[in-house]
Design a protein around this motif. Structure first.
Motif, mmCIF file in Angstrom:
data_model
loop_
_atom_site.group_PDB
_atom_site.id
_atom_site.type_symbol
_atom_site.label_atom_id
_atom_site.label_comp_id
_atom_site.label_asym_id
_atom_site.label_seq_id
_atom_site.Cartn_x
_atom_site.Cartn_y
_atom_site.Cartn_z
ATOM 1 N N PHE A 71 -68.580 6.144 45.255
ATOM 2 C CA PHE A 71 -68.820 7.393 45.977
ATOM 3 C C PHE A 71 -68.573 7.284 47.471
ATOM 4 C CE2 PHE A 71 -71.718 6.852 42.375
ATOM 5 C CZ PHE A 71 -71.212 7.831 41.544
ATOM 6 N N GLU A 72 -68.041 6.166 47.930
ATOM 7 C CA GLU A 72 -67.821 5.967 49.358
ATOM 8 C C GLU A 72 -66.364 5.624 49.625
ATOM 9 O OE1 GLU A 72 -71.948 4.174 50.983
ATOM 10 O OE2 GLU A 72 -70.770 2.854 49.685
ATOM 11 N N SER A 73 -65.807 6.277 50.635
ATOM 12 C CA SER A 73 -64.390 6.074 50.943
ATOM 13 C C SER A 73 -64.175 5.993 52.436
ATOM 14 C CB SER A 73 -63.548 7.224 50.376
ATOM 15 O OG SER A 73 -63.647 7.305 48.977
ATOM 16 N N GLU A 74 -63.078 5.370 52.808
ATOM 17 C CA GLU A 74 -62.570 5.392 54.173
ATOM 18 C C GLU A 74 -61.157 5.957 54.142
ATOM 19 O OE1 GLU A 74 -64.872 1.557 56.191
ATOM 20 O OE2 GLU A 74 -62.716 1.457 55.775
ATOM 21 N N TYR A 75 -60.855 6.828 55.090
ATOM 22 C CA TYR A 75 -59.506 7.383 55.233
ATOM 23 C C TYR A 75 -58.796 6.706 56.399
ATOM 24 C CZ TYR A 75 -60.380 11.307 52.037
ATOM 25 O OH TYR A 75 -60.641 12.079 50.935
ATOM 26 N N VAL A 76 -57.589 6.243 56.147
ATOM 27 C CA VAL A 76 -56.753 5.659 57.194
ATOM 28 C C VAL A 76 -55.491 6.513 57.313
ATOM 29 C CG1 VAL A 76 -55.417 3.654 57.920
ATOM 30 C CG2 VAL A 76 -57.646 3.340 56.829
ATOM 31 N N VAL A 77 -55.215 7.008 58.516
ATOM 32 C CA VAL A 77 -54.046 7.846 58.759
ATOM 33 C C VAL A 77 -52.993 7.009 59.483
ATOM 34 C CG1 VAL A 77 -53.178 9.883 59.973
ATOM 35 C CG2 VAL A 77 -55.404 9.961 58.853
ATOM 36 N N PHE A 78 -51.762 7.073 58.972
ATOM 37 C CA PHE A 78 -50.652 6.347 59.596
ATOM 38 C C PHE A 78 -50.068 7.201 60.716
ATOM 39 C CE2 PHE A 78 -49.996 4.911 54.959
ATOM 40 C CZ PHE A 78 -51.029 3.983 55.071
ATOM 41 N N ARG A 79 -50.159 6.671 61.962
ATOM 42 C CA ARG A 79 -49.657 7.392 63.132
ATOM 43 C C ARG A 79 -48.583 6.559 63.828
ATOM 44 N NH1 ARG A 79 -52.938 11.523 65.063
ATOM 45 N NH2 ARG A 79 -52.454 11.018 67.240
ATOM 46 N N PRO A 80 -47.752 7.191 64.668
ATOM 47 C CA PRO A 80 -46.679 6.434 65.342
ATOM 48 C C PRO A 80 -47.190 5.222 66.110
ATOM 49 C CG PRO A 80 -46.364 8.794 65.633
ATOM 50 C CD PRO A 80 -47.697 8.632 64.980
ATOM 51 N N ASP A 81 -48.431 5.323 66.652
ATOM 52 C CA ASP A 81 -48.967 4.214 67.431
ATOM 53 C C ASP A 81 -49.822 3.270 66.587
ATOM 54 O OD1 ASP A 81 -50.839 6.153 66.997
ATOM 55 O OD2 ASP A 81 -51.740 6.070 68.993
ATOM 56 N N GLY A 82 -49.746 3.455 65.243
ATOM 57 C CA GLY A 82 -50.476 2.550 64.367
ATOM 58 C C GLY A 82 -51.490 3.283 63.501
ATOM 59 N N PRO A 83 -52.060 2.585 62.513
ATOM 60 C CA PRO A 83 -53.031 3.218 61.627
ATOM 61 C C PRO A 83 -54.346 3.524 62.349
ATOM 62 C CG PRO A 83 -52.890 0.875 61.161
ATOM 63 C CD PRO A 83 -51.819 1.173 62.163
ATOM 64 N N VAL A 84 -54.967 4.643 61.976
ATOM 65 C CA VAL A 84 -56.247 5.049 62.556
ATOM 66 C C VAL A 84 -57.231 5.301 61.418
ATOM 67 C CG1 VAL A 84 -57.459 6.832 63.867
ATOM 68 C CG2 VAL A 84 -55.195 6.069 64.596
ATOM 69 N N LEU A 96 -60.281 7.127 60.126
ATOM 70 C CA LEU A 96 -60.978 8.340 60.522
ATOM 71 C C LEU A 96 -62.477 8.076 60.634
ATOM 72 C CD1 LEU A 96 -59.151 11.067 58.375
ATOM 73 C CD2 LEU A 96 -58.625 10.252 60.689
ATOM 74 N N ASN A 97 -63.129 8.821 61.526
ATOM 75 C CA ASN A 97 -64.558 8.630 61.733
ATOM 76 C C ASN A 97 -65.392 9.583 60.889
ATOM 77 O OD1 ASN A 97 -63.782 10.923 63.088
ATOM 78 N ND2 ASN A 97 -64.913 10.477 64.970
ATOM 79 N N LEU A 98 -64.902 9.868 59.692
ATOM 80 C CA LEU A 98 -65.685 10.653 58.742
ATOM 81 C C LEU A 98 -66.758 9.778 58.128
ATOM 82 C CD1 LEU A 98 -62.785 12.499 56.868
ATOM 83 C CD2 LEU A 98 -64.415 13.528 58.458
ATOM 84 N N PRO A 99 -67.860 10.380 57.654
ATOM 85 C CA PRO A 99 -68.840 9.580 56.913
ATOM 86 C C PRO A 99 -68.217 9.069 55.619
ATOM 87 C CG PRO A 99 -69.337 11.904 56.693
ATOM 88 C CD PRO A 99 -68.231 11.802 57.697
#
Length: 704
Positions: free
Chosen positions: A267-280, A282-285
């Motif tokens: 029930f717990e996840s982390e989202y990583v977004v691929f951006r031009p300056d590198g992966p970010v 997200l600061n979602l719960p």
């Protein structure tokens, strides 16, 4: 495990993070480990012998043939609703009947669908494909490249397993693309980026699967590129449940973000977004999910309370949104705003987006309503959708190319109807209605409540004859699930109505903690260390039925599958004197070894980890396999499972039957070869399963 597919999870996480004493599950005293070898010669021979015994008894009962014919007639009815998805190329449907046993993927127009006899265009005939390729293909759906939706990735399973082969298909030529994308069999997740690029999570070789058997490495795969040359773009941890790619598109097919979802637990996840300056990251719960885009707003569902830094706080079960442009510029500093927050006894049950609208279905005390939300001039406004009342309303389809949606409206006794909603004109139209499968005129539905051990009120639905005598003699089946935040909502009891209710019997559905009927808090109240609460709730409903003299222990049976099979196992081992029948389908049963079987390790967030001493203690307190002991008399169960179930391992059901035999306890066991976690690969197999269940239930609960 219908699958979604939480407070106790925090304890579970803390245990993982600590240096808690770990202990390997004791297996030396288990004489039935050999049944865990799915295709082992001894296990297969045992299964065949058990099947012969069970079929010999139940199929020789005169009721069986009658029930099978009735069930098959209902399941294969030509005039049953052909549910559709709203696609750019038309209305698509997957259909099975007596001629299309494996099924046909097909499409039609809205105008034709409105008619009594729509004209369907075949996209893919799975029966013909299976014959041509000499494979037992089971269609697991398609993922088509927006916005044209010409090229699709088709998932085909061998016998119904979760593991599937993925092949590229051209919907114009209606053929598989020569030299197109091809991913060999596996549990895998795929997203289109463009016609020549995929993001893929799969088994890439040694060391790329989690303990649960799911991938944790995401790679970019180009057209004509060998899998061995795919470029790694994200790697989770072997201790995760899984990792999967995601591509965030708007209704015009424009991509606004690509990334990966790292499922840390159930029930717990982390989202990583691929951006031009590198992966970010997200600061979602961790208990949150990105659920869509509409009118320049990014939608996120929360399953825990959250206060972003320097922002307002949001309650669990809320839906929030971000301005997409602001979020794209800096996803870590974008400000969220509230879309919906449930009130007491409310829950968000369904959600979909159209071109301009957010469509939601909301539960209040397990009763449904539908709304269309629109974002305009900096604010959300909600408009009720005037569907029939006193029924369950579920969103069955929505179009991101237009403001169109479809709703299924159902209740236990009223045939399901399918409604078309045009958001532009705000018009509603009843398109289809399920044919009546049984005579419901003699039955009524009541919503009652039982009081659980800790004083909590547990609602349940009772479907009973109008003229029932409250003398404790009414044959009654009690159904439950109570896990993974899954809600049990009213739906038409078609085959069950014909095979069970028409005989003058009663059917009960319990809304237990662990489910999602009242939002994430209802789930979190029965998770991990507090999972016994689910079993207590179920037992409380059984006791309430008996105390009201609706039924009695001689006439009361329980039924459930998967987590519901565990539920039934816990009920009959903790309170066997309450029941005289138990239908246990594709069950979890040996909870001290569940993490080592099938996809079991992915459910540690729900149950805990038996390899950690503290968590093992609470699991051992209810694990049905270990609770089967000498000196007790259990209701004679019917255990049903599938050899091809690669989600909940068939050894759970096998070992339960074998232990009952060793204890000298009678039982019935049937293992379907195909069908995966549904235990039935086609309508004929499903009809057989229903006939076995209700023949057994009639023998146990109705015979004098």
């Amino acid at each position: 495990m219908k699958t979604s597919l939480l407070s106790a999870t925090l304890l579970s996480i803390a245990c993982f993070a600590s240096t808690a004493l770990r202990t390997d599950a004791a297996v030396t005293d288990d004489p039935f480990l050999w049944l865990e070898e799915i295709e082992g010669p001894d296990a297969v021979a045992w299964t065949r012998a058990e099947n012969e015994k069970t079929l010999g008894v139940l199929q020789s009962d005169p009721r069986y043939g009658h029930f099978y014919g009735q069930a098959l007639s209902i399941l294969q009815a030509k005039d049953r609703i052909a549910y559709v998805s709203l696609k750019r190329r038309g209305l698509e449907n997957f259909w099975q009947d007596e001629n299309q046993v494996r099924g046909v993927w097909r499409r039609t127009t809205l105008e034709s669908y409105r008619s009594k006899d729509p004209q369907w265009e075949t996209i893919l005939d799975v029966d013909a494909l299976a014959v041509a390729e000499n494979r037992n293909w089971i269609f697991h759906g398609s993922r088509c490249l927006p916005p044209e939706e010409r090229l699709c990735l088709i998932s085909l399973s061998d016998g119904g397993k979760d593991a599937a082969t993925i092949r590229e298909f051209d919907c114009d030529t209606k053929t598989f693309v020569a030299g197109g994308f091809y991913l060999p069999e596996g549990k895998q997740h795929v997203s289109w980026v463009d016609r020549d690029t995929l993001l893929v999570a799969r088994d890439w070789g040694e060391g790329t699967l989690t303990q649960a058997g799911y991938p944790f490495v995401v790679k970019e795969l180009k057209r004509a590129q060998p899998l061995s040359e795919a470029r790694e773009i994200f790697r989770g941890e072997p201790s995760d449940v899984r990792a999967s790619p995601f591509v965030l598109r708007d209704s015009d097919g424009n991509i606004h973000a690509t990334g990966a979802i790292r499922a840390i637990s159930s029930f717990e996840s982390e989202y990583v977004v691929f951006r031009p300056d590198g992966p970010v990251k997200l600061n979602l719960p961790k208990k949150a999910a990105i659920v869509g885009l509409v009118r320049g707003r990014l939608l996120v569902r929360l399953d825990e309370d959250w206060r972003p830094p320097g922002d307002i706080s949001f309650a669990a079960a809320s839906l929030i949104s971000y301005d997409l442009a602001e979020w794209q510029q800096d996803p870590l500093r974008a400000k969220a705003s509230l879309v919906f927050q449930p009130g007491p006894r409310q829950a968000l049950s369904g959600l979909g987006v159209t071109k301009n609208l957010l469509i939601m279905t909301i539960l209040e005390n397990v009763q449904s309503k539908a709304f269309a939300y629109k974002y305009d001039q900096g604010a959300w406004s909600a408009t009720p959708i005037s569907l029939p009342e006193h029924a369950n309303i579920s969103l069955s389809a929505s179009s991101d190319g237009a403001d169109q949606a479809m709703f299924a409206v159902s209740s236990y006794l009223r045939p399901t109807s399918l409604w078309y909603f045009d958001g532009e004109s705000k018009s509603l139209e009843e398109l289809k209605k399920t044919p009546s499968a049984f005579d419901a005129s003699n039955h009524i539905v009541e919503q009652l409540e039982a009081t659980s051990r800790d004083g909590t009120s547990i609602p349940y639905f009772l479907v009973r004859p109008k003229n029932a005598r409250f003398d404790g003699t009414l044959p009654t089946l009690l159904y439950g699930y109570g896990g993974f935040q899954v809600s049990l909502l009213p739906s038409y009891l078609g085959p069950e109505g014909r095979l069970w209710l028409e005989q003058g019997n009663a059917y009960v559905v319990a809304n237990l903690r662990g489910g999602g009927e009242f939002g994430p808090q209802w789930h979190q109240a029965a998770q991990g260390a507090t999972k016994q609460t689910t079993w207590d709730d179920f037992i409380a409903v059984a006791e309430d039925l008996i105390s009201r003299k609706i039924t009695g222990p001689r006439r009361l049976g329980v039924i459930g599958g998967s987590q519901g099979g565990l539920l039934v196992g816990a009920a009959i081992t903790q309170r066997p004197e309450l029941f005289n029948a138990a239908i246990i389908k594709v069950p979890l049963f040996d909870m001290l070894r569940y993490t080592k079987l099938g996809a079991g390790a992915s459910w540690i967030g729900e149950y805990g980890d038996p390899a950690i001493a503290e968590q093992r203690a609470w699991i051992e307190g209810y694990s049905p396999y270990q609770k089967l002991v000498a000196g007790k008399t259990y209701p004679v169960p019917l255990i049903l499972t599938s050899t091809k179930d690669d989600r909940v391992h068939p050894a759970h059901g096998r070992k339960a039957a074998a232990k009952l035999a060793a204890l000298g306890q009678p039982y019935f066991y049937y293992e379907n070869i195909d069908g995966g976690h549904s235990a039935a690969a086609n309508l004929r197999e499903y009809a057989r399963q229903l006939a076995l269940e209700y023949t057994y239930a009639s023998r146990r609960l109705c015979s004098e």
